[in-house]
Every structure is written in structure tokens, then in C-alpha cells.
Design an enzyme around this catalytic site. Structure first.
Site, PDB file in Angstrom:
ATOM      1  N   SER A   1       0.815  -1.220   0.000  1.00 16.76           N
ATOM      2  CA  SER A   1       0.000   0.000   0.000  1.00 16.76           C
ATOM      3  C   SER A   1       0.844   1.263   0.000  1.00 16.76           C
ATOM      4  CB  SER A   1      -0.949   0.005   1.208  1.00 16.76           C
ATOM      5  OG  SER A   1      -0.218  -0.007   2.424  1.00 16.76           O
TER       6      SER A   1
ATOM      7  N   ASP B   1       1.519   0.067   8.161  1.00 21.29           N
ATOM      8  CA  ASP B   1       2.907  -0.379   8.093  1.00 21.29           C
ATOM      9  C   ASP B   1       3.479  -0.137   6.697  1.00 21.29           C
ATOM     10  OD1 ASP B   1       1.643  -2.301   6.612  1.00 21.29           O
ATOM     11  OD2 ASP B   1       2.310  -4.005   7.795  1.00 21.29           O
TER      12      ASP B   1
ATOM     13  N   TYR C   1     -11.812  -8.121   3.745  1.00 25.73           N
ATOM     14  CA  TYR C   1     -10.418  -7.801   3.405  1.00 25.73           C
ATOM     15  C   TYR C   1      -9.526  -8.755   4.179  1.00 25.73           C
ATOM     16  CZ  TYR C   1      -6.487  -4.650   2.209  1.00 25.73           C
ATOM     17  OH  TYR C   1      -5.323  -4.103   1.699  1.00 25.73           O
TER      18      TYR C   1
END
Length: 525
Positions: free
Chosen positions: A93, A104, A228
Site C-alpha cells: 500500500s 505499516d 479484506y
């Protein structure tokens, strides 16, 4: 990339559906979407963004120093040792530009061939451990992709390792070339794969700003709707990114509001198991398996295949089961209806992000309780059990009268300080006094409490919602019974066959609980 007749090149395996530029209404709904995403807190502050850049700079310097020290140990001349280099790559991401506050950073440490993985998990680990800025440092060497986890100036970092068959790793090195994978072991190829896939996704979208805003929206929606999670049989971050990228390819001139609306409609109507591809699958220089259902029997059983674009191409969604497929499709339908209303002005984006109702949706649930006597042991034990829950789902799907087995995406961690051995035994079997000392949701076991205390028990509880098939209209049969003993017994045997399972310190209990028990437990969360 292909050519349109008498037109420009296009990205993807098919031509675009439409080349239209945004309408005034699409501009308006995109502005409203960005406002809603901002209100939902999906963007980090400029200060945090700068801190991440500083931390990555320090980490890159540490990697170069580590490579230099290791090079000297290997008796390389000083000039060669300094030129050996080493480089940090980001992926996930953060690299895609869709990370939120507190997220993170997935990082990859790339080194030359004379630096071994053992050096990384000893020397590099020790170097990080000596820094006051680094906390919560742990090495997970037996993971599918071995990793060093830490917080660096309070920013969570996952650092994986790969060595290339080259004498030096310069700062301008790129990982796109497939020949870089030659003569590497499978662990290094897996470690490189995250960065190679992320970079390839970015190369295959026509508009990165539209892609990023759209993906932020889809990620938030998938988290709120509790779909998710790759490990539980839903989609993980890479799969969601590839789906959004495919819609961007089909509408190359569209902006985020229009892409999100079309995303849900197209995904709801997608003809699974037709795979989602961002580019044609390519051959390469390695004797490794590339996704191909015509050759590999197992690939034919992938229910919702989404194929990674970097060689060697793999299915990012092989964990999807019949149950999770139904749940994902239901959520696509719900979201498509909301997005349609937004586009015509009768709905609002916030409706899309309403929280799931998992813990009130079903009458019956399975409760899977893992327990052990230390936080460190529990982290590994619960993680192993979590990775096998999809096998339990598949077995449950064969039970008569059961329509759906719906796993929740996270486990719930608790630390119990028990007054007696009997109380500790009760807790390990899921018999609670409903007053745990501490609890949190997630996959990391809590570190609070006395880890070595004889009556301190660490538990992680997972839930599966059970939907019984409705009785036929006019049926006079009694209430339907579910016989879950065989799936539960087989699952318990499976996880206890783990080579690190020790019945002296670990336990697992699986039991059927009613909805009102779940409600009662939720009051104490």
C-alpha cells in the site's frame, strides 16, 4: 499493451469499454468521494509522511552498512565492499500510494550474491536491535516469506530479504528484468515478488491519481464490510489493487467517482471463474510454475482468479471458497446499488462504508479458541491455526443443510490472569468469567501481563457464522440439524499435526455457540 484500430495504444488484455472524459456530475461525485475519504481519516498527515521518508532513508543507510560489513567478512577488498551497495525497495500500500495513518510499510532489502539470508537475520537484526529508535523487533524466519518486523520511530515496518546473483546492487537498480530471477532460490523469488507486482500494477494503470483515489475507497469499503483478508478466503490488498487497476484500464479517461461506480457493477456481473488479468501471462527464464488451468489441475479449482502481472504470474485469490465467494458477490451487489444512487444524487458515499453486521447476522456460530501459556508461543500458534481456517470452511461446505460458512476476518486476542489452575483450564476451553484483563482485535497477541506466570493464559478466538438452508415452502419437517462433528474433528487433527504443537502448553477448542452468546460476549469487548 495493444493497439486500437486507428487509435492509441491501450493497457490491458482487451480494448477499453469507453474513452469518455468526465461529465460534470462525475466530477461532483468524485469531489464528494474525496471529502468523505478525508472525513473517514484515510489520509495521513504531512508530518507523518515526512517521518516515513526519513525512516526509509535511515533504513537504506543501515542496509548499505550491513552489506559493507558482510562484504568485509567475506574478505572483499575495501573498494569492492563499498561498491557492493544494497538497496531498499517499498511495495504494498505504501508503494501504491494508498496507505493510511499508522499503516505499516512493506520493505524489501536487496543485496548482492555474497550476502546470505543468515547474515540478514543475525547481523542486520542485531544492528536494528542496537538502535533506541527501533522497538518491538522480531524475526520470523520460518514464514512463507521470512521477515523482520519492527517499529522504527513508531512506524511499523515489515522488512523482507532477497539476494540477487550479482556482485553489487547499485542505487539505480530496478527489479523489472525477469533475468534477475535466474539462479535464485524460491524464497528470494517470493520476497522479490511483492515489489515486482506492485511496480507492474503502477505501470499498467492509465491514470495513477484516479487509481489511487479509487483504491483508497475500495480498501476502506472492504475493511468496513469485513471482506479484506486473503488468509480467511476473501481478497487481500494486492487482489483489490489489481481489480481496481483493471477497471481503470477499461475506462482510461475516467476519474475516481466513475471508476468506483463501474467497479462494483462490473465486479458484481463478472463471469467467474473467468480470470482478471492486467496483461497477458508471460513465459520467462525459470523452471517455475506459472498460473495455467490448462496445464495445472489445481488451478482449475480457483473460484475467483485474479492473476498477478509480474512473472511468474500467480493467482492472488486461491484461498477463496464457495462461501466467501457468495459473501463477496453479495457485497458487490449491495455496493453497486449504493453507488448507483450516489451517481443519480439519491444516496451518499458514507452509506458505502457502514460497518458490517457479522456478529448479529446469524443464529449459529462456530467459536474457535486457541490458547497457550505465553505471548510468543500464542502468536505462532494462533497464526498457524488462522492460516488453516479456510480448510475448515471447505469441510463445512460439505455438511448437509449448511448453505454458508462465513469466517470473520480477524481473531480476538485476550490475556487472562487466572487465580487457579482450574480457572486457567476453563479459559483455555472457552469458559470465561467475561472479565478478561485485556483484549484487542487483530493477529498480534497482546504482550501485556506476566508472560511467564503459571496462571496467565493467552487466547485468540475466531468466529465462523453458519447459515442453514431454509426449509422448503410447506415443509413439515422438524428444525434442521447440523452435524459438524466430522469437520471439527478433522480440523482439530490437522492443526495439532503441526510440528511445533505441544499439548503441554497449547490447546484448541471448537464449539457451536448461539447468537445471544456472541452478543453477550460483545458487551465485554
Amino acid at each position: 499493451m495493444s493497439d486500437l484500430p486507428n487509435g492509441p495504444k491501450h493497457l490491458g488484455v482487451t480494448p477499453p469499454i469507453a474513452l469518455n472524459y468526465p461529465t460534470q456530475r462525475e466530477i461532483e461525485v468524485t469531489d464528494l468521494l474525496v471529502q468523505e475519504l478525508t472525513a473517514q481519516g484515510t489520509f495521513e498527515s504531512e508530518d507523518e509522511s515526512r517521518r516515513r521518508e526519513v525512516v526509509l532513508g535511515k533504513l537504506d543507510k543501515l542496509v548499505k552498512e550491513f552489506v559493507y560489513r558482510t562484504s568485509k567478512k567475506r574478505q572483499l577488498p575495501d573498494a569492492d565492499a563499498r561498491e557492493a551497495g544494497g538497496k531498499i525497495f517499498t511495495f504494498g500500500s505504501y508503494r501504491l500510494g494508498v496507505h493510511g495513518a499508522g499503516a505499516d510499510i512493506d520493505t524489501l532489502c536487496v543485496v548482492p550474491r555474497h550476502v546470505a539470508r543468515e547474515d540478514f537475520f543475525s547481523d542486520m537484526h542485531d544492528s536494528l536491535n542496537s538502535l533506541n529508535e527501533v522497538t518491538e523487533l522480531t524475526s520470523v524466519t520460518d514464514a512463507y516469506v521470512p521477515v523482520i518486523k519492527m517499529k522504527f520511530q513508531d512506524i511499523p515496518i515489515d522488512l523482507v530479504f532477497a539476494k540477487l546473483n550479482v556482485p553489487k546492487v547499485p542505487d539505480d537498480l530496478e527489479l523489472r528484468e525477469n533475468l534477475l530471477l535466474k539462479n535464485l532460490d524460491e524464497t528470494c523469488i517470493r520476497s522479490l515478488n511483492g515489489s515486482r507486482v506492485t511496480d507492474e500494477i503502477l505501470r499498467l494503470v492509465p491514470s495513477i491519481p484516479a487509481f489511487r483515489t479509487s483504491l483508497r475507497c475500495i480498501k476502506l469499503w472492504a475493511h468496513r464490510r469485513a471482506i479484506y483478508s486473503n488468509v480467511m478466503g476473501f481478497f487481500g490488498g494486492v487482489a483489490w489493487a489489481m481489480l481496481v487497476a483493471r477497471i481503470c484500464q477499461l475506462y482510461p479517461n475516467a476519474i475516481a467517482g466513475a471508476i468506483v461506480s463501474r467497479f462494483f457493477r462490473i465486479m458484481y456481473q463478472w463471469n467467474w471463474p473467468q480470470p482478471v488479468l492486467l496483461k497477458p501471462i508471460e513465459d520467462g527464464p525459470l523452471q517455475v510454475r506459472v498460473w495455467n488451468p490448462k496445464i495445472y489441475h489445481g488451478d482449475r479449482y480457483h473460484l475467483m482468479p485474479i492473476i498477478t502481472p509480474a512473472y511468474p504470474s500467480m493467482c492472488a485469490t486461491h484461498n477463496v471458497t464457495q462461501s466467501t465467494k457468495k459473501i463477496i458477490e453479495e457485497e458487490f451487489k449491495r455496493a453497486a446499488e449504493i453507488a448507483d444512487k450516489v451517481m443519480i444524487g439519491t444516496g451518499k458515499w458514507s452509506d458505502l462504508f457502514s460497518k458490517h453486521d457479522f456478529f448479529s447476522r446469524y443464529r449459529h456460530y462456530l467459536q474457535i479458541i486457541t490458547s497457550s501459556d505465553s505471548a510468543t508461543r500464542q502468536l505462532k500458534w494462533s497464526g498457524m491455526v488462522e492460516s488453516r481456517i479456510r480448510h475448515l470452511i471447505s469441510k463445512l461446505e460439505g455438511v448437509d443443510n449448511l448453505y454458508l460458512a462465513h469466517p470473520f476476518v480477524k481473531g480476538f486476542d485476550k490475556v487472562h490472569h487466572c487465580a487457579t489452575e482450574q480457572e486457567a483450564n476453563d479459559v483455555s476451553h472457552g469458559i470465561y468469567n467475561l472479565k478478561p484483563i485485556s483484549e484487542k482485535s487483530g493477529t498480534d497477541s497482546s504482550k501485556s501481563g506476566n508472560e511467564n506466570g503459571s496462571n496467565t493464559i493467552y487466547t485468540t478466538t475466531f468466529y465462523i457464522g453458519l447459515l442453514v438452508e431454509p426449509r422448503a415452502v410447506g415443509s413439515t419437517t422438524a428444525h434442521r440439524q447440523l452435524n459438524l462433528s466430522w469437520p471439527i474433528s478433522e480440523f482439530t487433527k490437522l492443526v495439532k499435526s503441526w510440528d511445533k504443537f505441544d499439548e503441554r502448553y497449547m490447546n484448541i477448542t471448537v464449539k457451536n455457540v448461539k447468537w445471544y452468546v456472541i452478543l453477550l460476549l460483545s458487551l465485554f469487548k
